[in-house]
Write a protein that holds these residues in place. Structure first.
Motif, PDB file in Angstrom:
ATOM      1  N   PRO A  75      37.146  35.229  43.674  1.00 49.63           N
ATOM      2  CA  PRO A  75      36.243  34.657  44.690  1.00 49.63           C
ATOM      3  C   PRO A  75      35.893  33.206  44.379  1.00 49.63           C
ATOM      4  O   PRO A  75      35.869  32.795  43.224  1.00 49.63           O
ATOM      5  CB  PRO A  75      34.990  35.546  44.602  1.00 49.63           C
ATOM      6  CG  PRO A  75      35.030  36.120  43.238  1.00 49.63           C
ATOM      7  CD  PRO A  75      36.481  36.267  42.880  1.00 49.63           C
ATOM      8  N   ASN A  76      35.647  32.455  45.442  1.00 51.58           N
ATOM      9  CA  ASN A  76      35.326  31.040  45.256  1.00 51.58           C
ATOM     10  C   ASN A  76      33.897  30.809  44.765  1.00 51.58           C
ATOM     11  O   ASN A  76      33.644  29.936  43.957  1.00 51.58           O
ATOM     12  CB  ASN A  76      35.552  30.274  46.570  1.00 51.58           C
ATOM     13  CG  ASN A  76      37.033  30.173  46.885  1.00 51.58           C
ATOM     14  OD1 ASN A  76      37.858  30.151  45.978  1.00 51.58           O
ATOM     15  ND2 ASN A  76      37.376  30.128  48.165  1.00 51.58           N
ATOM     16  N   GLU A  77      32.936  31.630  45.303  1.00 55.18           N
ATOM     17  CA  GLU A  77      31.531  31.420  44.893  1.00 55.18           C
ATOM     18  C   GLU A  77      31.269  32.175  43.590  1.00 55.18           C
ATOM     19  O   GLU A  77      31.883  33.204  43.335  1.00 55.18           O
ATOM     20  CB  GLU A  77      30.534  31.938  45.940  1.00 55.18           C
ATOM     21  CG  GLU A  77      30.895  31.734  47.385  1.00 55.18           C
ATOM     22  CD  GLU A  77      31.630  32.923  47.973  1.00 55.18           C
ATOM     23  OE1 GLU A  77      31.028  34.015  48.017  1.00 55.18           O
ATOM     24  OE2 GLU A  77      32.800  32.782  48.360  1.00 55.18           O
TER      25      GLU A  77
END
Lengths: 55, 115
Positions: free
Chosen positions: A20-22
């Motif tokens: 995931p990016n966050e």
């Protein structure tokens, strides 16, 4: 024999992990609230036994 | 000598203790009576409220108790390290749970409800 290996490796499943990016955030509010409630309830218990005439 | 001490010191002390205990129990009885008669009830904010506004003696009783309650709550809030409001709300919940059948508790909409 070699043929078998090629055939088997072709069937080997691949697992893809998507990162995931966050960043992952863990919510601690529930735990903190519970700890406060335990503390508050203990003080209230004391109050009930010390000042029973007020209740 | 011992008789003298008893007569002048111990006797008044014993009498005073007895009178104080009587006064205390009479006061506690008053609180329970006022609750069971439906004159006063537990609000949701941890304090007693008047159900029937015309009763002056019930009003002076709850004013006195509420003042003492607030002082006690303030001390306990400091001990627990929380705001006074937190103690008030939680004790309000618990006092309403503890209320006996037939006594009044005040719901969040302000209405008095008989348990």
């Amino acid at each position: 024999m070699l043929g078998c290996c090629i055939l088997l490796s072709a069937c080997a499943p691949t697992v893809q992990v998507a990162v995931p990016n966050e960043p992952i955030t863990i919510n601690l509010n529930v735990k903190i609230e519970h700890e406060i409630l335990v503390k508050v309830d203990k003080e209230i218990d004391d109050l009930f036994s010390e000042n029973s005439d007020l209740f | 000598m011992i008789k003298h001490v008893f007569k002048n010191v111990l006797k008044p002390l014993i009498l005073l203790t007895f009178m104080l205990s009587l006064a205390n129990s009479a006061w506690a009885l008053n609180l329970d009576e006022a609750k069971s008669q439906g004159l006063i009830g537990e609000q949701s904010n941890g304090y007693l409220g008047l159900i029937n506004n015309s009763n002056a003696s019930a009003k002076s009783l709850i004013d006195d108790i509420n003042r003492k309650r607030r002082a006690a709550y303030t001390a306990k809030a400091q001990k627990a390290g929380v705001e006074l409001k937190i103690i008030e709300i939680r004790i309000g919940e618990r006092l309403q749970q503890r209320a006996k059948k037939g006594e009044y508790v005040q719901r969040s909409n302000g209405q008095w409800q008989r348990k």
